[in-house]
Write a protein that holds these residues in place. Structure first.
Motif, PDB file in Angstrom:
ATOM      1  N   PHE A   1      14.444  72.003  66.264  1.00  0.00           N
ATOM      2  CA  PHE A   1      15.379  72.392  67.315  1.00  0.00           C
ATOM      3  C   PHE A   1      15.421  71.341  68.426  1.00  0.00           C
TER       4      PHE A   1
ATOM      5  N   MET B   1      21.466  76.510  72.096  1.00  0.00           N
ATOM      6  CA  MET B   1      20.279  75.867  71.547  1.00  0.00           C
ATOM      7  C   MET B   1      19.025  76.217  72.352  1.00  0.00           C
TER       8      MET B   1
ATOM      9  N   CYS C   1      16.139  78.417  60.468  1.00  0.00           N
ATOM     10  CA  CYS C   1      16.353  77.226  61.297  1.00  0.00           C
ATOM     11  C   CYS C   1      17.738  76.627  61.069  1.00  0.00           C
TER      12      CYS C   1
ATOM     13  N   VAL D   1      20.833  76.583  63.795  1.00  0.00           N
ATOM     14  CA  VAL D   1      21.502  75.381  64.292  1.00  0.00           C
ATOM     15  C   VAL D   1      22.999  75.427  64.002  1.00  0.00           C
TER      16      VAL D   1
END
Length: 311
Positions: free
Chosen positions: A60, A112, A139, A143
């Motif tokens: 991230f 984010m 993940c 994103v």
């Protein structure tokens, strides 16, 4: 009856009417931009190449650094170029593209930071289930949702902004195509849709902020119950950089809403803009490099490898 004019472009405000001072400001912006560029590229390179940093948190972080690059590159290089060339003209379509890219990057960064707070919440509060919850699918989808939400926000803002009628002088009192300044060029009440989009996005950002705040309340509650001082220090070392970045981004971003209450451009207005467009992307790599032991160790490896390659 109001006479609407077809605008082919806008004139961006310069840093100063004095050419020497304008060059000085542009030079300062150039230095800050190069610092931000170098820092974020280092973060991206380090998290991509170091095997010890192949975890959700650094995955991230890598995307956050890329967002920071987009965030600052959308506005600053163009303003530097305009200052050195003593020209502030920007075409309508360039303004549309800049408006879209900036609002998309800003909205994606909020998402984010929220995703990263969730990652820290799971890691600290549910360590035994961390690898199961934050697997590769979570993940990647996280994103993707960040980028999709940014694009949607950018499209909404851009369409609502440029659907209004502009009239009068096409001078934007800012060094980039800022939505709040574009609305002041409207000569009718058809900018209500953009105000509605702004209110909706503001509410979404506020919900994200509340989510981050609640996450950290649970995180601090869990960390303070750790009996080992070393364990508490390790937990804090992974959370404090993100918390600093969140505080920096939301505190400077709040100035955007304060600026909307200024009817005329002021020095304070310009300072607010610099704070929320330049400061976060420049300081984020510094914060993560200074406060995170794993990042510092990885960066040392990168620099040592560079020395061996050079000599």
């Amino acid at each position: 009856m109001v006479n609407f004019t077809t605008i082919s472009g806008f004139l961006l405000m310069t840093f100063s009417s004095n050419p020497e001072i304008e060059i000085l400001w542009a030079s300062l912006f150039l230095v800050l931009y190069l610092v931000a560029l170098t820092g974020n590229i280092l973060i991206i390179t380090t998290t991509s190449t170091d095997q010890n940093l192949h975890s959700p948190m650094y995955f991230f972080l890598k995307h956050l650094s890329f967002l920071d690059l987009c965030y600052i590159t959308v506005t600053v290089p163009r303003s530097i170029y305009d200052s050195f060339m003593h020209s502030g003209y920007i075409s309508l379509w360039e303004c549309v593209l800049q408006c879209f890219a900036f609002t998309a990057s800003c909205s994606a960064e909020v998402a984010m930071l929220t995703m990263m707070s969730y990652d820290r919440y799971v890691a600290i509060c549910f360590p035994l289930h961390y690898e199961i919850i934050m697997d590769i699918n979570t993940c990647v989808y996280g994103v993707l949702s960040v980028w999709i939400s940014g694009v949607i926000a950018g499209v909404m803002h851009t369409v609502a902004t440029f659907s209004i009628h502009f009239c009068g002088p096409s001078l934007i009192h800012q060094f980039f195509c800022d939505v709040s300044q574009l609305l002041k060029l409207s000569c009718s009440n058809d900018h209500i849709s953009e105000l509605g989009v702004t209110a909706f996005m503001g509410l979404a950002a506020f919900i994200c902020f509340i989510f981050i705040g609640v996450s950290y309340m649970h995180i601090f509650s869990t960390v303070l119950r750790i009996s080992s001082a070393e364990g508490r220090a390790k937990a804090f070392s992974t959370c404090l950089p993100h918390l600093c970045v969140v505080t920096l981004f939301f505190s400077t971003g709040s100035f955007e809403f304060l600026r909307m209450y200024f009817d005329s451009p002021t020095g304070l207005d310009f300072l607010f803009t610099v704070l929320y467009t330049i400061v976060p992307p420049t300081l984020n790599p510094v914060i993560y490099s200074l406060r995170n032991k794993a990042m510092k160790a990885a960066l040392r490896k990168v620099f040592k490898g560079s020395k061996v390659y050079l000599f």
